[in-house]
Design a protein around this motif. Structure first.
Motif, mmCIF file in Angstrom:
data_model
loop_
_atom_site.group_PDB
_atom_site.id
_atom_site.type_symbol
_atom_site.label_atom_id
_atom_site.label_comp_id
_atom_site.label_asym_id
_atom_site.label_seq_id
_atom_site.Cartn_x
_atom_site.Cartn_y
_atom_site.Cartn_z
ATOM 1 N N ALA A 42 0.835 -1.203 0.000
ATOM 2 C CA ALA A 42 0.000 0.000 0.000
ATOM 3 C C ALA A 42 0.866 1.248 0.000
ATOM 4 O O ALA A 42 1.002 1.929 1.010
ATOM 5 C CB ALA A 42 -0.932 0.002 1.212
ATOM 6 N N LEU A 43 1.440 1.556 -1.161
ATOM 7 C CA LEU A 43 2.166 2.809 -1.293
ATOM 8 C C LEU A 43 1.176 3.924 -1.606
ATOM 9 O O LEU A 43 -0.027 3.713 -1.705
ATOM 10 C CB LEU A 43 3.238 2.680 -2.379
ATOM 11 N N SER A 44 1.679 5.128 -1.779
ATOM 12 C CA SER A 44 0.829 6.300 -1.947
ATOM 13 C C SER A 44 0.080 6.268 -3.283
ATOM 14 O O SER A 44 0.671 6.033 -4.339
ATOM 15 C CB SER A 44 1.693 7.563 -1.873
ATOM 16 N N ASP A 45 -1.234 6.540 -3.242
ATOM 17 C CA ASP A 45 -2.016 6.629 -4.480
ATOM 18 C C ASP A 45 -1.501 7.740 -5.389
ATOM 19 O O ASP A 45 -1.558 7.614 -6.621
ATOM 20 C CB ASP A 45 -3.493 6.873 -4.156
ATOM 21 N N SER A 46 -1.001 8.808 -4.802
ATOM 22 C CA SER A 46 -0.432 9.882 -5.617
ATOM 23 C C SER A 46 0.732 9.349 -6.449
ATOM 24 O O SER A 46 0.903 9.712 -7.620
ATOM 25 C CB SER A 46 0.046 11.032 -4.726
ATOM 26 N N GLU A 47 1.521 8.473 -5.858
ATOM 27 C CA GLU A 47 2.674 7.911 -6.563
ATOM 28 C C GLU A 47 2.241 6.909 -7.628
ATOM 29 O O GLU A 47 2.803 6.883 -8.731
ATOM 30 C CB GLU A 47 3.617 7.247 -5.559
#
Length: 455
Positions: A367-372
């Motif tokens: 679960a990394l950043s959705d922005s990324e």
């Protein structure tokens, strides 16, 4: 119209997708579908109302264990990766035809859902394959197997990928399995039927994840506060973590893999042949390395088992479309050094012009950043459209625009380069050379009847 989890039962003629309720984030923004392909793999599809004409085909991680395809898996993946649909891409993901290990099988099922999408909705303007975790290995295999045909895949995004391949990518779990048993003596216990540890778990064992967790707690007190552990538990925990170089927070999940997934690989997929070895490995970091190395269980791999696991899941590096990767520097599950293995693999094939890698100061695996994620799929699309290869710096610089929408943060470190895989995972003989499977080996092995892992 059914719910998104209600895919129809398998039929020989592979019925078309059925309209379904979208995940909450996509209600009113997309039309969603579920179904089951001719091989029995469940899938989910989403087409945004404002579709940009391009498709993201998703390869999920795991592998999940079980005999049949899980209809909920692709639905859950769509929920998790709804950011792709929010960005205007159609999305299609397969649950794969069965659980258990099988990278080429999963790659074929991923290709099948791409074809199914085209049959139902027409050929996309561009098609990207996205793989997460073990799905990164699957997606990389998709690129090598199917990406050479012009027009099938235009690029790939590999996030948190297990990119060291099966023949080397699990060596640190092999080490955990034997080091744990050396200190804990409870997996199996002396009073239980014995078996070689490369099996992970004997085939007829009824042990559950809860039972394994209880044994890990018994030996190390990992669930207890440090002050509540016995001196022996603390020393066991310290030694296991120091020798294996595993994070304490994911110790249990790594041991589960080295137990249940190893059993699946060895018993269900390789006919009880051993693909693992720890001969020649010297374990260090404990309070008594001499005793550890003298007492730890040793074994050598069966060459045909190594060949079949390698053929199934190792990568040749022969990519011919743009591949962009993203990996958290402190990933506790698929260590960031997997990216070093992949770069060495691609460089070994002379295809480094097709690869750009990005790294983030995050401590997550799934679960990394959705922005990324939104930024990286956009950077990949821009690379494909313009032919201009991005840099880690340019990708980091473009993230802020997406963070204004998603507000989940941008944590890129454009100057980071992971150390070699061998600095994190003790190499076996020959393990410093990449790729682990050359294109010539793959071609030669492909002529052997029954090679690899059966679907």
């Amino acid at each position: 119209m059914g719910t998104i989890g209600g895919a129809p039962p398998a039929r020989a003629d592979a019925p078309p997708p059925t309209a379904a309720t979208c995940p909450a984030d996509l209600v009113g923004k997309a039309t969603c579908y579920t179904g089951q392909d001719k091989n029995g793999a469940y899938y989910a599809i989403a087409v945004p109302k404002d579709w940009n004409g391009s498709l993201v085909v998703h390869a999920h991680g795991g592998p999940d264990l079980g005999n049949a395809s899980d209809p909920q898996r692709s639905v859950d993946d769509l929920t998790r990766w709804s950011v792709m649909v929010e960005e205007g891409y159609a999305w299609a993901g397969s649950s794969y035809r069965r659980g258990g290990y099988g990278t080429r099988m999963a790659a074929e099922d991923t290709e099948n859902v791409r074809r199914l999408f085209i049959d139902e909705f027409g050929k996309p303007r561009r098609t990207y394959v996205h793989g997460q975790s073990w799905g990164g290995d699957v997606a990389a295999k998709v690129v090598e197997t199917y990406g050479r045909e012009r027009g099938r895949y235009d690029g790939a995004l590999l996030t948190s990928g297990v990119l060291g391949g099966g023949s080397r990518g699990y060596d640190y779990r092999v080490d955990l399995r034997v080091v744990y048993q050396y200190y804990c003596h409870n997996h199996p216990r002396p009073t239980e039927p014995q078996y070689p540890l490369w099996q992970g778990l004997r085939a007829d064992s009824t042990m559950t994840s809860a039972g394994l967790r209880a044994r890990l707690q018994e030996c190390t007190g990992f669930e207890s506060a440090p002050a509540e552990r016995t001196a022996l538990q603390q020393r066991n925990l310290d030694d296991i973590l120091a020798v294996t170089r595993l994070p304490e927070r994911t110790l249990e999940s790594h041991l589960r893999f080295a137990t249940f997934t190893f059993r699946d690989i060895v018993h269900n997929r390789l006919g009880d042949r051993n693909p693992f070895s720890n001969q020649g490995v010297r374990y260090t970091g404990s309070h008594d390395d001499k005793a550890l190395n003298a007492g730890v269980e040793r074994f050598s791999a069966n060459p045909t088992a190594v060949r079949d696991l390698s053929y199934d899941s190792d990568l040749t590096g022969r990519i011919s479309v743009p591949v962009l990767t993203m990996h958290a520097i402190d990933d506790p599950t698929a260590f960031v050094e997997h990216e070093a293995a992949y770069r060495a693999t691609v460089e070994g094939a002379g295809r480094e012009r097709y690869l750009v890698q990005t790294f983030t100061h995050e401590s997550e695996h799934s679960a990394l950043s959705d922005s990324e994620y939104a930024n990286d799929i956009s950077a990949l699309d821009r690379w494909v459209r313009t032919g201009k290869r991005p840099t880690a710096k340019s990708i980091a610089g473009s993230c802020a625009a997406f963070d204004r929408t998603y507000a989940t943060g941008c944590f890129y470190d454009p100057g980071y380069h992971p150390a070699a895989y061998a600095t994190r995972v003790r190499p076996r003989p020959g393990g410093l050379r990449w790729p682990a499977m050359t294109a010539a080996q793959e071609k030669a092995w492909s002529r052997i009847p029954g090679v690899g892992i059966a679907p």
